[in-house]
Design a protein around this motif. Structure first.
Motif, PDB file in Angstrom:
ATOM      1  N   ALA A  32      -8.531  -6.260 -36.204  1.00  0.00           N
ATOM      2  CA  ALA A  32      -7.532  -5.195 -36.312  1.00  0.00           C
ATOM      3  C   ALA A  32      -6.789  -5.265 -37.640  1.00  0.00           C
TER       4      ALA A  32
ATOM      5  N   SER B   7      -0.462  -5.737 -37.323  1.00  0.00           N
ATOM      6  CA  SER B   7      -1.520  -4.736 -37.483  1.00  0.00           C
ATOM      7  C   SER B   7      -1.125  -3.431 -36.815  1.00  0.00           C
TER       8      SER B   7
ATOM      9  N   PRO C  74      -9.355 -15.448 -29.872  1.00  0.00           N
ATOM     10  CA  PRO C  74      -8.359 -14.374 -30.034  1.00  0.00           C
ATOM     11  C   PRO C  74      -7.927 -14.161 -31.481  1.00  0.00           C
TER      12      PRO C  74
ATOM     13  N   VAL D 280      -6.137  -0.454 -32.440  1.00  0.00           N
ATOM     14  CA  VAL D 280      -6.036  -1.920 -32.435  1.00  0.00           C
ATOM     15  C   VAL D 280      -6.889  -2.506 -31.312  1.00  0.00           C
ATOM     16  N   SER D 281      -6.837  -1.905 -30.136  1.00  0.00           N
ATOM     17  CA  SER D 281      -7.635  -2.393 -29.003  1.00  0.00           C
ATOM     18  C   SER D 281      -9.130  -2.324 -29.319  1.00  0.00           C
TER      19      SER D 281
ATOM     20  N   ARG E 236     -10.587  -2.270 -32.285  1.00  0.00           N
ATOM     21  CA  ARG E 236     -10.963  -3.219 -33.349  1.00  0.00           C
ATOM     22  C   ARG E 236     -10.964  -4.654 -32.822  1.00  0.00           C
ATOM     23  N   MET E 237     -10.071  -4.942 -31.879  1.00  0.00           N
ATOM     24  CA  MET E 237     -10.068  -6.288 -31.295  1.00  0.00           C
ATOM     25  C   MET E 237     -11.350  -6.543 -30.508  1.00  0.00           C
TER      26      MET E 237
ATOM     27  N   GLY F 214      -1.550  -9.482 -34.459  1.00  0.00           N
ATOM     28  CA  GLY F 214      -1.771  -8.265 -33.684  1.00  0.00           C
ATOM     29  C   GLY F 214      -0.641  -7.264 -33.817  1.00  0.00           C
TER      30      GLY F 214
ATOM     31  N   SER G  55     -10.464 -12.021 -32.921  1.00  0.00           N
ATOM     32  CA  SER G  55     -10.324 -10.681 -32.367  1.00  0.00           C
ATOM     33  C   SER G  55      -9.245  -9.884 -33.091  1.00  0.00           C
ATOM     34  N   VAL G  56      -8.036 -10.436 -33.189  1.00  0.00           N
ATOM     35  CA  VAL G  56      -6.936  -9.687 -33.815  1.00  0.00           C
ATOM     36  C   VAL G  56      -7.135  -9.550 -35.319  1.00  0.00           C
TER      37      VAL G  56
END
Length: 432
Positions: free
Chosen positions: A292, A31, A285, A48-49, A51-52, A28, A288-289
């Motif tokens: 990003a 990125s 998670p 980033v938020s 895309r996560m 994260g 998720s990251v």
């Protein structure tokens, strides 16, 4: 764009890993730093938020959570001992049969539980005392258990292939599941070949101490094995999707462990669900990251940069595939299979598709390759768990692991350059 963009992203990532930061935070933050070189910091944080969140916006991700829960129920439900009994029934008359049994049990239990580490621990805890009582070298016994524990990740149902499907842009999960069968069997049979040769040299006998009664053993193990038939058969036949299959697997496992085997009570369920939730909270998670990081790589044209760098070395597809395999083997030594799939699939998949490689074939190649990394130092999870279960040092396991790694690498090359090993079953059952 220059190679500086790649250096910023991956340099930050590996620096944070070296500092001991958990991998999800390393991905994260790396990125964010990379995107911040092109946007204002507050805009980069917003990107980033977003895309996560979009990385988790997939119905298919439920399949991972449900398969993890089914695996947790299997782990606590006494499935391992029944599958070990079945394995002893199948290979009990071969020289060095306890080693063969360890491999077969890992293939069965790993496929059902979906976890190499869980399989290594569950099967190893039962097989290690048996092998020691028969005079097996503890380092060799641990090596067999460690090397065979990832085989179940290739034999469906496999969360590994679900992750690859998501990050590769929607590769058919049914095709990936079918494609994993023959490579998974190859991994197990190759290790059994090595175990058979060593058994002959060391004089390890067949497992004659305890003959397994055929009918009771089959009846006890059949309901567990039937789970794979129901899940894969239903997906291939189009009766239900992979996500629906994962929910059915949970229901079936609940009935199996609570009503048939009666090894799990209602009181134990909250702890099992919590265990599965904690495992899921590690995987999701990461997914998720990785969304990003994929966006950051696309922004800076990093896949194209790496593609150009590889093609500058050679334009021969055979050489490029060899280089990709060597890079993935090195990555697998330092990174677990899930983050490695999430980070490097978007980089290497566009390169191999330029040469006409099927995404299903490449998915199996990546999974097989990274499965080897689970068994290698310095961070191989199965290596440390298997050594701990056997009560031996990493150094004592290393030497007997070497011939197994040689065979696994030879099989990786066969899977790489003979695509029909992976594509035969998908083409046969799903059509071209």
């Amino acid at each position: 764009m220059t190679l500086i963009d790649s250096a910023v992203l991956f340099g930050t990532f590996f620096l944070l890993l070296a500092l001991g930061l958990p991998i999800v935070f390393a991905i994260g933050i790396a990125s964010l730093v990379s995107i911040a070189t092109s946007f204002a910091l507050h805009d980069a944080a917003l990107i980033v938020s977003q895309r996560m969140l979009s990385g988790l916006d997939s119905f298919t991700l439920l399949a991972i959570a449900f398969f993890i829960l089914a695996g947790a129920l299997m782990n606590r439900g006494g499935i391992a001992i029944r599958l070990i009994d079945l394995a002893r029934l199948i290979v009990g008359r071969l020289p060095g049969s306890l080693a063969h049994c360890n491999v077969v049990a890992n293939m069965l239990f790993g496929a059902i539980s979906g976890s190499a580490v869980a399989s290594c621990a569950a099967v190893g805890s039962v097989m290690t005392p048996l092998q020691r009582s028969e005079g097996y070298d503890p380092g060799y016994a641990a090596a067999v258990n460690i090397a065979s524990s990832p085989a179940g990740l290739l034999i469906p149902p496999s969360s590994t292939f679900i992750v690859y499907s998501l990050v590769s842009g929607g590769t058919s999960i049914a095709a990936l599941f079918l494609a994993g069968y023959l490579p998974g069997l190859m991994m197990g049979l190759g290790l059994m070949l090595v175990a058979g040769i060593i058994a002959k040299r060391r004089g390890y006998s067949a497992d004659v101490a305890e003959r397994q009664p055929i009918l009771p053993t089959l009846l006890h193990a059949l309901p567990s094995v039937l789970l794979m038939v129901i899940v894969i058969g239903g997906i291939v036949a189009g009766v239900f999707t992979a996500t629906e299959a994962s929910a059915i697997a949970v229901i079936y496992t609940l009935i199996l462990t609570m009503a048939i085997y009666r090894t799990i009570t209602f009181r134990a369920l909250p702890a099992i669900v919590l265990e599965a939730a904690m495992t899921t909270a590690i995987v999701l998670p990461l997914i998720s990251v990785s969304g990003a990081m994929s966006w950051a790589m696309s922004l800076e044209s990093i896949p194209q940069q790496i593609s150009a760098a590889l093609l500058s070395l050679s334009d021969n597809p055979l050489v490029i595939l060899l280089l990709i395999n060597l890079i993935l083997l090195a990555i697998g030594m330092f990174m677990d299979i899930t983050p490695a799939l999430l980070i490097f699939t978007p980089i290497f998949l566009p390169i191999v598709t330029q040469f006409g490689m099927d995404p299903v074939h490449f998915g199996v190649l990546m999974a097989f390759n990274l499965c080897i990394g689970i068994c290698t130092p310095p961070v191989g999870s199965a290596l440390f768990v298997g050594s701990s279960i056997a009560g031996v040092s990493i150094g004592r396991v290393g030497v007997p692991l070497l011939p197994m790694f040689v065979v696994l690498f030879a099989m990786l090359m066969a899977i790489t350059y003979l695509p029909q090993i992976s594509l035969f079953l998908p083409n046969l059952l799903l059509g071209d």
